[in-house]
Design a protein around this motif. Structure first.
Motif, PDB file in Angstrom:
ATOM      1  N   HIS A 185       0.835  -1.210   0.000  1.00  0.00           N
ATOM      2  CA  HIS A 185       0.000   0.000   0.000  1.00  0.00           C
ATOM      3  C   HIS A 185       0.863   1.250   0.000  1.00  0.00           C
ATOM      4  CE1 HIS A 185      -2.953   3.008   1.070  1.00  0.00           C
ATOM      5  NE2 HIS A 185      -2.261   3.302   2.163  1.00  0.00           N
ATOM      6  N   TYR A 186       1.869   1.288   0.847  1.00  0.00           N
ATOM      7  CA  TYR A 186       2.694   2.484   0.950  1.00  0.00           C
ATOM      8  C   TYR A 186       3.627   2.634  -0.240  1.00  0.00           C
ATOM      9  CZ  TYR A 186       0.729   3.304   5.450  1.00  0.00           C
ATOM     10  OH  TYR A 186      -0.163   3.582   6.435  1.00  0.00           O
ATOM     11  N   ARG A 187       4.005   1.525  -0.844  1.00  0.00           N
ATOM     12  CA  ARG A 187       4.813   1.612  -2.058  1.00  0.00           C
ATOM     13  C   ARG A 187       3.995   2.278  -3.168  1.00  0.00           C
ATOM     14  NH1 ARG A 187       7.248  -3.687  -2.052  1.00  0.00           N
ATOM     15  NH2 ARG A 187       9.072  -3.001  -0.942  1.00  0.00           N
ATOM     16  N   ASP A 188       2.707   1.909  -3.219  1.00  0.00           N
ATOM     17  CA  ASP A 188       1.834   2.510  -4.223  1.00  0.00           C
ATOM     18  C   ASP A 188       1.607   3.985  -3.938  1.00  0.00           C
ATOM     19  OD1 ASP A 188      -0.272  -0.458  -4.545  1.00  0.00           O
ATOM     20  OD2 ASP A 188       1.606   0.105  -5.519  1.00  0.00           O
ATOM     21  N   VAL A 189       1.435   4.319  -2.654  1.00  0.00           N
ATOM     22  CA  VAL A 189       1.256   5.725  -2.296  1.00  0.00           C
ATOM     23  C   VAL A 189       2.486   6.526  -2.703  1.00  0.00           C
ATOM     24  CG1 VAL A 189       1.053   7.331  -0.361  1.00  0.00           C
ATOM     25  CG2 VAL A 189      -0.362   5.271  -0.416  1.00  0.00           C
ATOM     26  N   GLY A 190       3.670   5.979  -2.404  1.00  0.00           N
ATOM     27  CA  GLY A 190       4.903   6.681  -2.734  1.00  0.00           C
ATOM     28  C   GLY A 190       5.132   6.824  -4.218  1.00  0.00           C
ATOM     29  N   SER A 191       4.572   5.913  -5.002  1.00  0.00           N
ATOM     30  CA  SER A 191       4.808   5.959  -6.449  1.00  0.00           C
ATOM     31  C   SER A 191       4.226   7.217  -7.071  1.00  0.00           C
ATOM     32  CB  SER A 191       4.208   4.716  -7.119  1.00  0.00           C
ATOM     33  OG  SER A 191       2.785   4.752  -7.050  1.00  0.00           O
ATOM     34  N   ARG A 192       3.258   7.846  -6.413  1.00  0.00           N
ATOM     35  CA  ARG A 192       2.682   9.072  -6.951  1.00  0.00           C
ATOM     36  C   ARG A 192       3.699  10.217  -6.962  1.00  0.00           C
ATOM     37  NH1 ARG A 192      -2.853   9.687  -3.709  1.00  0.00           N
ATOM     38  NH2 ARG A 192      -2.852   7.524  -3.053  1.00  0.00           N
ATOM     39  N   LEU A 193       4.682  10.091  -6.080  1.00  0.00           N
ATOM     40  CA  LEU A 193       5.688  11.142  -5.983  1.00  0.00           C
ATOM     41  C   LEU A 193       6.924  10.850  -6.810  1.00  0.00           C
ATOM     42  CD1 LEU A 193       5.485  11.885  -2.157  1.00  0.00           C
ATOM     43  CD2 LEU A 193       4.460  13.167  -4.023  1.00  0.00           C
ATOM     44  N   SER A 194       7.352   9.598  -6.849  1.00  0.00           N
ATOM     45  CA  SER A 194       8.636   9.347  -7.518  1.00  0.00           C
ATOM     46  C   SER A 194       8.700   8.057  -8.318  1.00  0.00           C
ATOM     47  CB  SER A 194       9.745   9.301  -6.460  1.00  0.00           C
ATOM     48  OG  SER A 194       9.571   8.165  -5.629  1.00  0.00           O
ATOM     49  N   GLY A 195       7.639   7.274  -8.368  1.00  0.00           N
ATOM     50  CA  GLY A 195       7.719   6.002  -9.071  1.00  0.00           C
ATOM     51  C   GLY A 195       8.297   4.917  -8.175  1.00  0.00           C
ATOM     52  N   GLU A 196       8.390   3.704  -8.702  1.00  0.00           N
ATOM     53  CA  GLU A 196       8.841   2.564  -7.906  1.00  0.00           C
ATOM     54  C   GLU A 196      10.284   2.737  -7.449  1.00  0.00           C
ATOM     55  OE1 GLU A 196       9.608  -1.825  -9.232  1.00  0.00           O
ATOM     56  OE2 GLU A 196       7.473  -1.556  -8.833  1.00  0.00           O
ATOM     57  N   PHE A 197      10.540   2.353  -6.226  1.00  0.00           N
ATOM     58  CA  PHE A 197      11.865   2.480  -5.619  1.00  0.00           C
ATOM     59  C   PHE A 197      12.869   1.592  -6.358  1.00  0.00           C
ATOM     60  CE2 PHE A 197      14.366   0.726  -1.803  1.00  0.00           C
ATOM     61  CZ  PHE A 197      15.399   1.599  -2.019  1.00  0.00           C
ATOM     62  N   GLN A 198      13.932   2.179  -6.863  1.00  0.00           N
ATOM     63  CA  GLN A 198      14.963   1.460  -7.591  1.00  0.00           C
ATOM     64  C   GLN A 198      16.220   1.344  -6.747  1.00  0.00           C
ATOM     65  OE1 GLN A 198      15.306   3.777 -11.241  1.00  0.00           O
ATOM     66  NE2 GLN A 198      14.443   2.078 -12.380  1.00  0.00           N
ATOM     67  N   GLU A 199      16.711   0.116  -6.566  1.00  0.00           N
ATOM     68  CA  GLU A 199      17.972  -0.087  -5.867  1.00  0.00           C
ATOM     69  C   GLU A 199      19.160   0.063  -6.810  1.00  0.00           C
ATOM     70  OE1 GLU A 199      17.285  -3.083  -2.238  1.00  0.00           O
ATOM     71  OE2 GLU A 199      16.929  -4.015  -4.180  1.00  0.00           O
ATOM     72  N   GLY A 200      18.938  -0.226  -8.080  1.00  0.00           N
ATOM     73  CA  GLY A 200      19.990  -0.104  -9.082  1.00  0.00           C
ATOM     74  C   GLY A 200      19.388   0.209 -10.439  1.00  0.00           C
ATOM     75  N   PHE A 201      20.247   0.634 -11.376  1.00  0.00           N
ATOM     76  CA  PHE A 201      19.721   1.056 -12.678  1.00  0.00           C
ATOM     77  C   PHE A 201      20.793   0.906 -13.747  1.00  0.00           C
ATOM     78  CE2 PHE A 201      18.764   4.612 -15.720  1.00  0.00           C
ATOM     79  CZ  PHE A 201      17.592   4.060 -16.224  1.00  0.00           C
ATOM     80  N   PHE A 202      20.443   0.238 -14.853  1.00  0.00           N
ATOM     81  CA  PHE A 202      21.323   0.161 -16.023  1.00  0.00           C
ATOM     82  C   PHE A 202      20.813   1.140 -17.062  1.00  0.00           C
ATOM     83  CE2 PHE A 202      21.838  -1.397 -20.390  1.00  0.00           C
ATOM     84  CZ  PHE A 202      23.225  -1.365 -20.483  1.00  0.00           C
TER      85      PHE A 202
END
Length: 305
Positions: A217-234
């Motif tokens: 639920h809180y991950r979805d709430v946070g996605s409105r501000l910045s999108g899904e939390f990424q630990e790494g990125f290529f």
């Protein structure tokens, strides 16, 4: 032989020559995974507590995992490597570090979670209100700028404005510049609110997860501000490739995360299997490829199913 036949023969020979050249170029082009991809270690933030040697060793372990199914190295570290691998410290790791420091001081977890939820909701409401007001004010400001520029152009076409109008326009220009500066300051303020809310969402998620409660639920709430939390990125952009690691809990999680991002460097896509290394979330510690990962690798490198 007539001229038309000679022309046809020359055209045929020209096309045949071009086909041979293209075939040679194709045969000389490296096939997928034929040559190891090279990488280099880039920026390492000291706040992670890892030396360059430690990080290089972790990347090497992760890279070796992809080579096992094909019995050959698919990656090689090189000072001039094409893939730059960075370890960047930001609010994600900072939040995780703060959680570790606060673990021993949380006596009433449930009460703390409810308090954090209320604080987050207040912060989110403040962010939304200021964001909407800012957007409206920006539209009004842009309309004023447009009207000002239109009036300037109109006076130019008339050969110039009278003195009284020039003074008024100069005053309007100063006012626009002042208001623009104020709007830029408000944009910075709104961004800081979003960053603070993002950090709080991560804090809530980690705390709730430790109590076996629902984090989605809180991950979805946070996605409105910045999108899904990424630990790494290529990222592969304009001929440059990079892997950036933002967050990990321990060495095992770091290596598995590196395996995942190196998989993207091999042009592998996300898997639907939650246990696969190439699943979109880093949920496990095991530094091993699943059957799905290996199948995707062989499809990419050898054309096998």
């Amino acid at each position: 032989m007539t001229a038309s036949k000679r022309l046809l023969n020359w055209r045929f020979l020209l096309l045949l020559g071009m086909a041979v050249v293209l075939l040679v170029i194709y045969l000389r082009m490296p096939k997928p995974c034929e040559e190891p991809l090279t990488y280099r270690i880039g920026r390492i933030d000291e706040r992670f507590g890892l030396t360059r040697s430690d990080f290089s060793l972790a990347v090497g372990k992760a890279a070796a995992v992809w080579g096992k199914p094909l019995s050959r190295a698919l990656f090689r570290e090189d000072p001039q490597g094409k893939i730059e691998i960075n370890l960047i410290y930001d609010y994600r790791q900072e939040t995780s570090d703060k959680l570790k420091q606060l673990d021993n001081r949380m006596s009433d977890t449930k009460g703390s979670i409810e308090e954090m939820k209320m604080r987050y909701e207040r912060l989110k409401a403040e962010y939304e209100q200021k964001r909407m007001t800012l957007e409206n004010d920006l539209r009004a400001y842009n309309a004023r700028v447009h009207a000002y520029n239109a009036e300037i152009e109109s006076w130019k076409r008339q050969g110039g404005a009278p003195e009284t109008q020039r003074r008024r326009l100069a005053s309007a220009k100063n006012e626009l510049e002042s208001d623009g500066e104020g709007l830029r300051g408000r944009q910075d303020e709104v961004k800081k609110l979003a960053d603070e809310a993002n950090s709080m969402v991560l804090f809530i998620n980690e705390t709730v997860a430790r109590q076996n409660q629902d984090v989605d639920h809180y991950r979805d709430v946070g996605s409105r501000l910045s999108g899904e939390f990424q630990e790494g990125f290529f990222e592969s952009k304009e001929g440059r490739q990079s892997i950036t690691i933002y967050h990990f809990e321990n060495e095992a999680k770091l290596i598995r995360l590196l395996i995942h991002e190196l998989g993207h460097a091999l042009r592998l896509k996300h898997s639907d299997n939650p246990h696969a290394v190439m699943y979109r979330l880093n949920q496990f510690d095991a530094a091993e490829l699943t059957a799905d990962d290996i199948a995707a690798l062989k499809t990419r490198c050898e054309g096998k199913e």
